[in-house]
Design a protein around this motif. Sequence first.
Motif, PDB file in Angstrom:
ATOM      1  N   ARG A 193      38.169  52.499 103.712  1.00 34.37           N
ATOM      2  CA  ARG A 193      37.045  52.732 102.820  1.00 34.37           C
ATOM      3  C   ARG A 193      37.088  51.367 101.906  1.00 34.37           C
ATOM      4  O   ARG A 193      36.300  50.993 101.128  1.00 34.37           O
ATOM      5  CB  ARG A 193      36.895  53.794 101.807  1.00 34.37           C
ATOM      6  CG  ARG A 193      36.854  55.113 102.738  1.00 34.37           C
ATOM      7  CD  ARG A 193      36.042  55.420 103.478  1.00 34.37           C
ATOM      8  NE  ARG A 193      34.501  55.298 102.604  1.00 34.37           N
ATOM      9  CZ  ARG A 193      33.965  56.390 102.299  1.00 34.37           C
ATOM     10  NH1 ARG A 193      34.377  57.570 102.064  1.00 34.37           N
ATOM     11  NH2 ARG A 193      32.758  56.443 101.690  1.00 34.37           N
ATOM     12  N   VAL A 194      38.187  50.657 102.018  1.00 29.12           N
ATOM     13  CA  VAL A 194      38.469  49.370 101.366  1.00 29.12           C
ATOM     14  C   VAL A 194      38.574  48.148 101.931  1.00 29.12           C
ATOM     15  O   VAL A 194      39.657  48.202 102.722  1.00 29.12           O
ATOM     16  CB  VAL A 194      39.715  49.860 100.282  1.00 29.12           C
ATOM     17  CG1 VAL A 194      39.824  48.716  99.535  1.00 29.12           C
ATOM     18  CG2 VAL A 194      39.402  50.938  99.447  1.00 29.12           C
ATOM     19  N   SER A 195      38.143  47.083 101.766  1.00 33.45           N
ATOM     20  CA  SER A 195      38.252  45.838 102.171  1.00 33.45           C
ATOM     21  C   SER A 195      39.104  44.769 101.658  1.00 33.45           C
ATOM     22  O   SER A 195      39.423  43.898 101.953  1.00 33.45           O
ATOM     23  CB  SER A 195      36.981  45.341 102.761  1.00 33.45           C
ATOM     24  OG  SER A 195      36.120  45.124 101.738  1.00 33.45           O
ATOM     25  N   GLY A 196      39.316  45.358 100.284  1.00 28.03           N
ATOM     26  CA  GLY A 196      40.154  44.335  99.318  1.00 28.03           C
ATOM     27  C   GLY A 196      40.203  44.986  97.969  1.00 28.03           C
ATOM     28  O   GLY A 196      39.488  45.813  97.559  1.00 28.03           O
ATOM     29  N   VAL A 197      41.175  44.539  97.053  1.00 24.10           N
ATOM     30  CA  VAL A 197      41.431  45.045  95.940  1.00 24.10           C
ATOM     31  C   VAL A 197      41.774  43.966  94.974  1.00 24.10           C
ATOM     32  O   VAL A 197      42.470  42.973  95.194  1.00 24.10           O
ATOM     33  CB  VAL A 197      42.672  46.024  96.152  1.00 24.10           C
ATOM     34  CG1 VAL A 197      43.388  46.442  94.438  1.00 24.10           C
ATOM     35  CG2 VAL A 197      42.568  47.244  96.676  1.00 24.10           C
ATOM     36  N   VAL A 198      41.212  43.959  93.740  1.00 19.49           N
ATOM     37  CA  VAL A 198      41.543  42.945  92.547  1.00 19.49           C
ATOM     38  C   VAL A 198      41.891  44.051  91.421  1.00 19.49           C
ATOM     39  O   VAL A 198      41.352  44.942  91.126  1.00 19.49           O
ATOM     40  CB  VAL A 198      40.389  42.243  92.314  1.00 19.49           C
ATOM     41  CG1 VAL A 198      40.625  41.217  91.006  1.00 19.49           C
ATOM     42  CG2 VAL A 198      39.826  41.510  93.588  1.00 19.49           C
TER      43      VAL A 198
END
Length: 313
Positions: free
Chosen positions: A118-123
Amino acid sequence: MESIKHSYVEVSGLKLHVAEIGSGPKVVVFLHGFPEIWYTWRHQMIAVANRGYRAIAFDFRGYGLSDQPLEPEKANFQVLVDDVIGVLDSLSIDKAILVGKDFGAFPAYLVPILHPERVSGVVTLGVPFMLPGPSAVKNHLLPKGFYITRWQEPGRAEADFGRFDVKSVIRNIYTLFSRSEVPIAGDDQEIMDLFNPSTPLPPWFSEEDLTAYASLYEKSGFRFALQVPYRTVNVDIGITDPKVTVPALFVMGEKDYVLNFPGMEEYVRSGAVKQFVPNLDIIFITEGNHFVHEQLPEKINQLLITFLDKHST
C-alpha cells in the motif's frame, strides 16, 4: 485554504474527518502528531497539490473532528495503522506515499511493514524509525519530570491541562516544544508550569493558527491523545523483525528537542537507523525545531516535492 475540501469516511465504525486537495493517481497522505491535527499540514498540502499530487490529511480517531472510540484506554498504535488503511480503502486508493510528523512517524513506518503493497515511500519529520515497545522512549535515562513520563501517569496531565482552557494548553505546548531543550518539570512543577505567560507565540505560528488548533481540540479534548501516543508508546504490538524497504526520507531540525533524547542523535547520525530503513536519506535543517514543517514550510515543501517527484508511481 478555501480550496481544501472536507469530508468524513467510516473506519472501524468511526467517522474520521478527512481534508483533501488536488486530484489524480499520485497520492500523498499526511499523518499528524500532537498537539497537531490535519491543519498542521496546510502548507505542504497546498504545495504538493500545486505540483499535481492528491494531498490528504485526516484527523486520527479521537482527535479533532474525528469520532472518539468508545474505549480509548484499550487503544494502542495498531489503531493508527487501521486508520491509515481504512482511509485508503474508503477513498479507493491502492497506494500512497506517507508523510508523518512526531508520533505520526510511527504509523508512517508501521503501515509499510504490515501492508507493504500500500506504500510507495515514506517521509518523516522529527521522529526517525522506532517501534512501539519498551525501548521506544528511554524514560529511565531522563529525570522523572520528563514530559512523557508525566503524561503517562493516569490523571496527571488531565489535572495539569485542566487548569487552563484548551487554547492556552495548545499555546503553551507549541511554545514550549519549539525550544531545543527537552521539557522536564521540577518536583514541585507540572509541565504547563514550564511556560512563561509573557513568551510570545513563535513568529511562524499566528493567532489564527492557534484558534484553528484550539477549535479542533475543543471538539476532541485530550483523552485519546494522552492514550495514543503517550500511554502506549512503550506497548509492544508484536512486530519482531521490522524492515521498511520502500524509499524513505527523514528530516530533522538541529534544534529539535527530540534530538536530545538519550541515544537519539547517535542513532540518526551514525546511520544505525538504516538497519531498519535501508533506503533512507537523512537531512538535517540547521535552524529547524520540532515544528519545522510549519516553521520553515518552503524548505520542507521543496524537500518533500523533490522526494515525491523521484519516488511517486
